[in-house]
Design an enzyme around this catalytic site. Structure first.
Site, PDB file in Angstrom:
ATOM      1  N   CYS A  84      32.171  17.338  23.758  1.00  0.00           N
ATOM      2  CA  CYS A  84      33.374  17.415  23.862  1.00  0.00           C
ATOM      3  C   CYS A  84      33.822  18.899  23.678  1.00  0.00           C
ATOM      4  O   CYS A  84      33.714  19.709  24.059  1.00  0.00           O
ATOM      5  CB  CYS A  84      34.696  16.897  24.362  1.00  0.00           C
ATOM      6  SG  CYS A  84      33.934  14.939  25.090  1.00  0.00           S
ATOM      7  N   CYS A 214      44.805  10.047  31.241  1.00  0.00           N
ATOM      8  CA  CYS A 214      43.613  10.890  30.826  1.00  0.00           C
ATOM      9  C   CYS A 214      43.548  11.789  31.158  1.00  0.00           C
ATOM     10  O   CYS A 214      43.740  12.760  33.263  1.00  0.00           O
ATOM     11  CB  CYS A 214      42.333   9.692  31.711  1.00  0.00           C
ATOM     12  SG  CYS A 214      42.643   7.892  30.691  1.00  0.00           S
ATOM     13  N   HIS A 339      38.102  18.835  32.874  1.00  0.00           N
ATOM     14  CA  HIS A 339      37.409  19.168  31.054  1.00  0.00           C
ATOM     15  C   HIS A 339      35.761  18.888  31.410  1.00  0.00           C
ATOM     16  O   HIS A 339      35.033  17.644  31.180  1.00  0.00           O
ATOM     17  CB  HIS A 339      37.517  17.569  30.565  1.00  0.00           C
ATOM     18  CG  HIS A 339      37.115  17.374  29.059  1.00  0.00           C
ATOM     19  ND1 HIS A 339      36.995  17.914  28.671  1.00  0.00           N
ATOM     20  CD2 HIS A 339      36.959  16.440  28.402  1.00  0.00           C
ATOM     21  CE1 HIS A 339      36.405  18.356  27.233  1.00  0.00           C
ATOM     22  NE2 HIS A 339      36.748  16.437  26.780  1.00  0.00           N
TER      23      HIS A 339
END
Lengths: 395, 152
Positions: A84, A214, A339
């Protein structure tokens, strides 16, 4: 080493994309080049973050094809993979190459199409950046890692778990509030007025983290044009300077001394502060890696913005919201904005640059514009950490 | 033969040197036989587990194989409710601080409904293993330790 500036930025809409990764990256790259007023002829190298393209589109070596897609010529083009944190380590290396004098102008950024994989396969591939030999057979997931960290955090600081969950919910409420105001965010105009109970009562993903603790899976891309600081004013009236960078690596979860105080995050942040000759008190704005609510609290403490165990209370008291001690994730962060893992670091830089230009969305824009901003990007379960400190002045 | 270059025998001899005192395959095989194996460092006397090529504490290279007791303290856990492809929720990953020192990741043998925060700090003991059948990415099947609470 020379100083380096960001003279152009680009960012696709985050969420579910019909476009391919090559098209998404091209879109962000062309926006960044238009923003800087440069053509492909001036770009000397491409540094591209992309975490899982082999699983998403059966494509490895995407950077070369991105350069080709943009007709950049036979320039060096390299994919960076730090889970990430892929885009942040790509940007950091891009900065180093320009600082060294080898290149005068480069393109850096990242891209991901994770939402298109579906939850089960995306969860499988994301978990590949856990330590495969020991965490693989356990079936550990990223929500699982941070759920374990949250439970440990509650023990370390003597906070009843239910109380910690309520405080963690404020991270989600804040980031969704700002994501809902950000037209590029995955959850634009959605969930802008969450309540603590909404977060607590959402579907459990990994106990004690619910779906609203989340960040989502996302598709998207972001890109930057970087050049030598001495040339920046030729292209931009408001260049943003890279004042410091840091990077560090972690280990398997079981080898970490304390999963609530990841050494990799502390070291990387310290490296960036030392490089920039700045301290946390100098920073006006943060874009940090809130992959989960607890992750934002751990990041704030590791980076030195709050003492150990203090970030939960500080967040619940509004100290990380607009007008607070240190506005954090005014873009919506990963939770509200989305994301796309390979793009996230570049998106964080994009929003710091936009804030410094006074071009963030109303309700998210800090006033006065920040002098110094900082990004924090996390890959895996603390395996790759990267920090970038940006400023409006070259110093 | 004269001139530069090494003989094949010399190169083969260099290749024969061992760098991995306890391989993952051996570690997993021992787990399957109910044994938690580690490495004792002859420099600092501390235990490395899971195995590494060097001591996890001091980077020492001289280590001998030892069997751990499988006993320890529950540091943390979670109940996975959304599983990755190839796994079936719910299940309980856990982190255990072994009596011998190193932390080990595994699964907790417990009904998910009984998994409460109050369990953290309790004594646990390795009670078996979980075998992940593997998928096309995992390089075959793999094994992890399973722990159970032994302190009421």
């Amino acid at each position: 080493m020379r100083d380096v500036a960001i003279i152009g930025v680009g960012h696709t809409k985050f969420g579910r994309a019909a476009k391919s990764s090559l098209e998404l990256f091209s879109e962000a790259a062309l926006q960044a080049m238009d923003d800087a007023g440069v053509t492909g002829k001036e770009i000397e190298a491409l540094f591209q973050g992309a975490a899982l393209p082999g699983f998403e589109e059966a494509q490895v070596m995407p950077a070369a094809f991105s350069a080709a897609e943009l007709n950049l010529g036979p320039i060096p083009a390299t994919r960076y993979e730090g889970a990430c944190a892929s885009a942040s380590v790509a940007i950091r290396d891009a900065v180093m190459w320009v600082a060294s004098g080898d290149f005068d102008m480069v393109l850096a950024g990242g891209v991901e199409k994770a939402l298109s994989m579906g939850t089960a396969f995306a969860t499988r591939t994301f978990a590949m950046s856990c330590h495969s030999p020991t965490e693989g057979p356990v079936g550990l997931t990223f929500p699982g890692v941070f759920a374990m960290a949250a439970r440990r955090y509650a023990v370390e600081y003597g906070i009843p778990l239910d109380e910690l969950r309520e405080k963690m919910a404020y991270v989600s409420m804040k980031n969704h509030k700002h994501g809902a105001l950000n037209p590029l965010a995955q959850f634009y105009k959605k969930m802008g007025e969450l309540k603590v109970e909404d977060v607590l009562n959402a579907r459990m993903v990994a106990d004690p983290l619910t779906l609203l603790d989340c960040c989502p899976f996302s598709d998207g891309a972001a890109a930057l044009v970087l050049c030598a600081a001495e040339d920046a004013r030729r292209y931009s009236d408001a260049p943003v300077y890279v004042l410091g960078t840091g990077q560090a690596s972690g280990s398997a979860l079981s080898k970490m001394e304390d999963i609530t105080k990841p050494v990799s995050r502390v070291q990387s942040a310290r490296m960036a502060f030392k490089h920039a000759r700045l301290e946390p008190k100098d920073i006006n704005l943060l874009e940090i890696h809130d992959c989960f609510t607890i992750a934002e609290l751990i990041a704030l403490e590791c980076m030195g913005f709050f003492d150990w165990g203090e970030a939960a209370n500080a967040t619940a008291n509004g100290e990380t919201d607009i007008g607070g001690k240190i506005p954090t994730n005014m873009s919506g962060g990963l939770i509200g904005k989305g994301h796309p893992i390979g793009a996230t670091g570049a998106s964080q830089v994009y929003w710091i640059v936009k804030q410094m230009r006074g071009e963030a969305a109303k309700g998210n824009q800090v006033d006065p514009v920040p002098e110094y901003g900082m990004t924090d990007t996390l890959g895996g379960d603390f395996g790759t950490l990267c920090h970038l400190i940006l400023g409006r002045d070259r110093r | 033969m004269v001139g530069v270059g090494k003989t094949q025998e010399e190169i083969e001899k260099e290749l024969a040197k061992q760098y991995i005192p306890l391989s993952y395959a051996e570690y997993e095989e021992a787990l399957s036989n109910g044994k938690l194996m580690g490495l004792k460092c002859l420099s600092c006397n501390k235990i490395t587990c899971h195995p590494m090529p060097v001591c996890q504490w001091c980077s020492g290279r001289d280590m001998e194989r030892v069997e751990l007791s499988g006993e320890g303290e529950l540091l943390t856990f979670t109940v996975i409710r959304v599983a990755p492809e190839g796994f079936e929720a719910p299940y309980i990953p856990c982190l255990v601080k072994t009596k011998e020192g190193p932390n080990v990741i595994g699964r907790l043998e417990l009904e998910p409904e009984q998994a409460s925060q109050a369990l953290i700090g309790k004594r646990v003991k390795m009670s078996g293993t979980y075998t992940y059948k593997g998928d096309k990415f995992s390089g075959g099947a793999h094994v992890c330790p399973v722990f159970k609470i032994v302190e009421p």
